[in-house]
Scaffold this active site. Structure first.
Site, PDB file in Angstrom:
ATOM      1  N   ASP A 293       0.918  -1.033  -0.114  1.00  0.00           N
ATOM      2  CA  ASP A 293      -0.008  -0.054  -0.092  1.00  0.00           C
ATOM      3  C   ASP A 293       0.939   1.340  -0.097  1.00  0.00           C
ATOM      4  OD1 ASP A 293      -2.222   1.712   0.588  1.00  0.00           O
ATOM      5  OD2 ASP A 293      -1.440   1.675   2.790  1.00  0.00           O
TER       6      ASP A 293
ATOM      7  N   ASP B  18      -0.174   5.157   0.657  1.00  0.00           N
ATOM      8  CA  ASP B  18      -0.598   6.159   1.746  1.00  0.00           C
ATOM      9  C   ASP B  18      -0.500   5.455   3.186  1.00  0.00           C
ATOM     10  OD1 ASP B  18      -1.069   8.385   0.216  1.00  0.00           O
ATOM     11  OD2 ASP B  18      -2.887   7.038  -0.578  1.00  0.00           O
TER      12      ASP B  18
ATOM     13  N   ASP C 273      -1.407  -0.814   6.212  1.00  0.00           N
ATOM     14  CA  ASP C 273      -1.592  -0.060   7.166  1.00  0.00           C
ATOM     15  C   ASP C 273      -3.174   0.132   7.822  1.00  0.00           C
ATOM     16  OD1 ASP C 273      -2.346   1.913   5.434  1.00  0.00           O
ATOM     17  OD2 ASP C 273      -2.123   3.554   7.086  1.00  0.00           O
TER      18      ASP C 273
END
Ligand code: GDP
Ligand code: CO
Length: 682
Positions: free
Chosen positions: A421, A423, A627
């Site tokens: 991922d 961001d 995250d």
């Protein structure tokens, strides 16, 4: 060598069938003439160009208790740079023909300093490897590979593909003339050299020398090929506007293919195999049935036919009846039973068979068993299962073990693939910086471990970041809306939706306009206040997102999703999300905004790429880094799920089984995860 220039060709869909070309000189000397240019009568092919192709070619030699002297002669005729693969179905036991084939091959390889592979088609370990690979169709009830030349040929194909060869050529081992064998292989190489497509088949036309053979057999063979060609050409003529006689090699036993093509064909068991190969190409790539593989359709398939100078003389069976029963009828049958065969061709074939066989009117033409494309089999598992036998089947013994890394899928270390991922993971949740992860990223790149971005970001945003970080691997945009694969990244072709200048695009989600339309309906139904990136100016986006102006502009270039910015309280937000769902859209929370899409799926995108890597690299082991909530599908689709901390030094609570919680925020966590998990494991 020097070969006639092409004079005639027929096109059907993306298939190009070349008219038969004759060889003009077996040896064209070392002086480079003015030939080779288009328009001239003849084309000269350099020795070096031929040798380069031979080095990538396996020659499969099916053998069933042939005369040892003849077998030896055939071996001597195979050019030095090719890899011979002998697939035997010879008698074993008291009089052990297979053993003498092994001995002959061993002596030959020793004297000529060559390498070869020899297997017996009925060896249980071969059957087991093929079964494990997921190709049980060629096994019999007892779990052995079925008897028959075509099953032997397919076994050879598996071995050639396992060895990483690009081309496969077939040569019968009952050929009396080593010079003819040599010439066939040269023809194969020339065909591949002349072809402009990676998907090529070369078929050889030879003329019998009747005086030395039984007259009867000669006539029958002539009749078999005449009739098969005639009906196949009729089949073709019904597809185009003109009558054609282009095909002269419908039964050509001597033929070769690029492995990438060979893996994709449907095969017939028995002696119809060569005719069926043509049918399969025409069906799949001639536009007769729905296109199976768009990449191939785009590059085209070349069918090249050449005629040899050396006479073809081979061992005759006593029973020449077999040519009709085992070859002609089945060959006509595969044409007849093709889904693409027109009624008029069928009629002709029925009458033909009635004439030869006395087929009764109410009977249908007997069907030949078809085998699925070997493509579906897992080569890595095939190789893995064979690992213990590599020593025995390689001549001189052991060379394959020594070159293990060149064998597709046998190297013990699986290829690692990293999905990440962006961001909040590779990019810091607050500062958007990737600096703490840079060293770890470089280490992955040095080891050629792919790093696949999988994020809500757009193609435009990711392209910018990939350029900055020099990442060259495929990437997944807009939460799984589409996968972009750089052209020439994967060796094997795959299906994609469209292409731009540099990438193939596999689209999973609906297009932006469709999503926009539905969001408009949501707004009109008035569940609460919200706006979208599409409706905001670049300055506004920069302001709410913290992106700089340039990145804000790239974030606006959405193709498969829209970013929704909520403007009301919690209750309002909930009813907006509710209305979004009612419109058939789905949403994920990205931390600050909601990404709305239709059909996009990070997990599905990861699984597709996993499959592509597996197909091209054999065994893989996958790592996922994320995250937040919207990474759950990504993390669920990999072997090792690695979760980094959010800005508050805590881990999101995800619905993923046993994620590995990595200490440290965003890119610092990323760096730690790479060195402690990805790079640590063997
Ligand atoms: P024909 O020459 O076309 O009439 O067919 P043959 O029966 O002579 O076979 C052609 C080639 O295939 C020869 O090299 C045979 O030794 C070989 N062959 C025949 N049957 C089998 C089989 O069951 N398995 C293998 N591996 N090879 C076979
Ligand atoms: Co023969």
């Amino acid at each position: 060598m020097r070969i006639e220039s092409i004079r005639q060709a027929e096109h059907l869909g993306s298939v190009k069938i070349h008219g038969v070309r004759r060889i003009l000189e077996l040896d064209s000397g070392s002086r480079q003439g003015a030939s080779g240019k288009s328009g001239s009568e003849a084309q000269r092919i350099d020795k070096g160009d031929i040798a380069a192709i031979e080095g990538k070619m396996a020659i499969v030699l099916p053998v069933k208790s042939e005369d040892p002297k003849v077998f030896e002669g055939v071996l001597a005729g195979v050019p030095h740079d090719c890899l011979p693969i002998i697939v035997s179905n010879s008698q074993r036991g008291e009089i052990d023909h297979f053993k003498s084939e092994q001995d002959i091959l061993e002596r030959f390889c020793q004297a000529t300093q060559r390498q070869a592979i020899i297997v017996h088609q009925r060896d249980p370990f071969l059957a087991r490897a093929i079964e494990c690979a997921g190709y049980p169709e060629i096994l019999d009830e007892d779990g052995f590979i079925r008897h028959g030349k075509s099953e032997g040929m397919l076994t050879g194909l598996f071995l050639a593909a396992m060895m990483g060869k690009e081309y496969i050529g077939y040569i019968d081992t009952d050929n009396f003339i080593p010079g003819a064998v040599w010439e066939y292989v040269k023809h194969y190489a020339i065909g591949f050299y002349l072809s402009t497509s990676p998907y090529t088949m070369v078929r050889i036309l030879w003329r019998y020398k009747p005086k030395m053979l039984g007259e009867l057999y000669f006539k029958k063979w002539g009749r078999v090929s005449e009739l098969t060609n005639k009906h196949l050409n009729h089949f073709l003529s019904t597809k185009g506007r003109f009558e054609t006689e282009i095909i002269k090699t419908a039964n050509a036993g001597e033929h070769a293919m690029s492995i990438d093509l060979a893996m994709r064909l449907n095969y017939a068991s028995g002696y119809a195999i060569e005719t069926q190969e043509l049918i399969s190409i025409l069906e799949q790539f001639g536009g007769l049935l729905p296109i199976a593989d768009r990449t191939i359709a785009e590059k085209g398939v070349d069918i090249i036919q050449t005629e040899t100078i050396n006479p073809h003389l081979h061992e005759e069976r006593e029973d020449s009846e077999h040519l009709y029963r085992d070859m002609l009828i089945p060959s006509l049958s595969v044409i007849y039973h093709s889904q693409a065969c027109e009624e008029s061709t069928r009629e002709l074939i029925r009458n033909q068979i009635a004439e030869i066989e006395g087929l009764k009117l109410e009977e249908d033409v007997p069907q030949v068993t078809l085998l699925p494309p070997p493509q579906k089999a897992d080569l890595a598992r095939f190789a893995g299962e064979l690992a213990d036998q590599l020593n025995d089947i390689s001549i001189p013994h052991g060379w394959m073990m020594a070159e293990k890394q060149t064998i597709h899928g046998t190297s013990s270390a699986a290829h690692k693939v990293v999905y990440t991922d962006l961001d909040g993971t590779l990019l810091h949740p607050v500062s958007n910086s990737y600096a703490p992860a840079l060293t770890a990223l470089r280490q992955l790149q040095e080891r050629q471990i792919p790093v696949i971005f999988c994020s809500a970001k757009t193609h435009a945003e990711q392209t910018e970041l990939r350029r900055e970080l020099e990442v060259k691997d495929p990437f997944i945009v807009e939460n799984g809306g589409a996968i972009f694969v750089p052209k020439d990244y994967f060796r094997l072709p795959f299906t994609y939706t469209k292409a731009n200048q540099v990438e193939y695009v596999i689209e999973l989600g609906a297009l932006y306009d469709d999503i926009k339309q539905r969001l408009k309906l949501v707004a009109e139904s008035g569940p609460g206040r919200f706006t979208t990136f599409g409706d905001m100016s670049i300055e506004e986006i920069a302001q709410v997102s913290g992106l700089n102006l340039r990145m804000a502009q790239l974030a606006k270039e959405r193709e498969y999703s829209e970013t929704v910015v909520m403007q009301g309280d919690k209750r309002e937000t909930e009813s907006v999300l509710d209305a979004i769902t009612k419109q058939g859209l789905s949403w994920v929370f990205g931390g600050r905004f909601y990404e709305v899409s239709l059909g996009a799926d990070k997990g599905k995108a990861v699984k597709i790429l996993n499959e592509l890597y597996r197909m091209n690299y054999g065994q893989i082991v996958t790592y996922g880094l994320g995250d937040g909530q919207n990474d759950a599908p990504l993390l669920a689709a990999v072997h090792h799920a690695l979760l980094v901390q959010n800005a508050d030094k805590r881990w999101s609570n995800l619905k993923v089984k046993d994620p590995i919680k990595v200490k440290d925020i965003g890119p610092s966590g990323w760096s730690r995860a790479v060195s402690e998990w990805v790079l640590k494991s063997p």
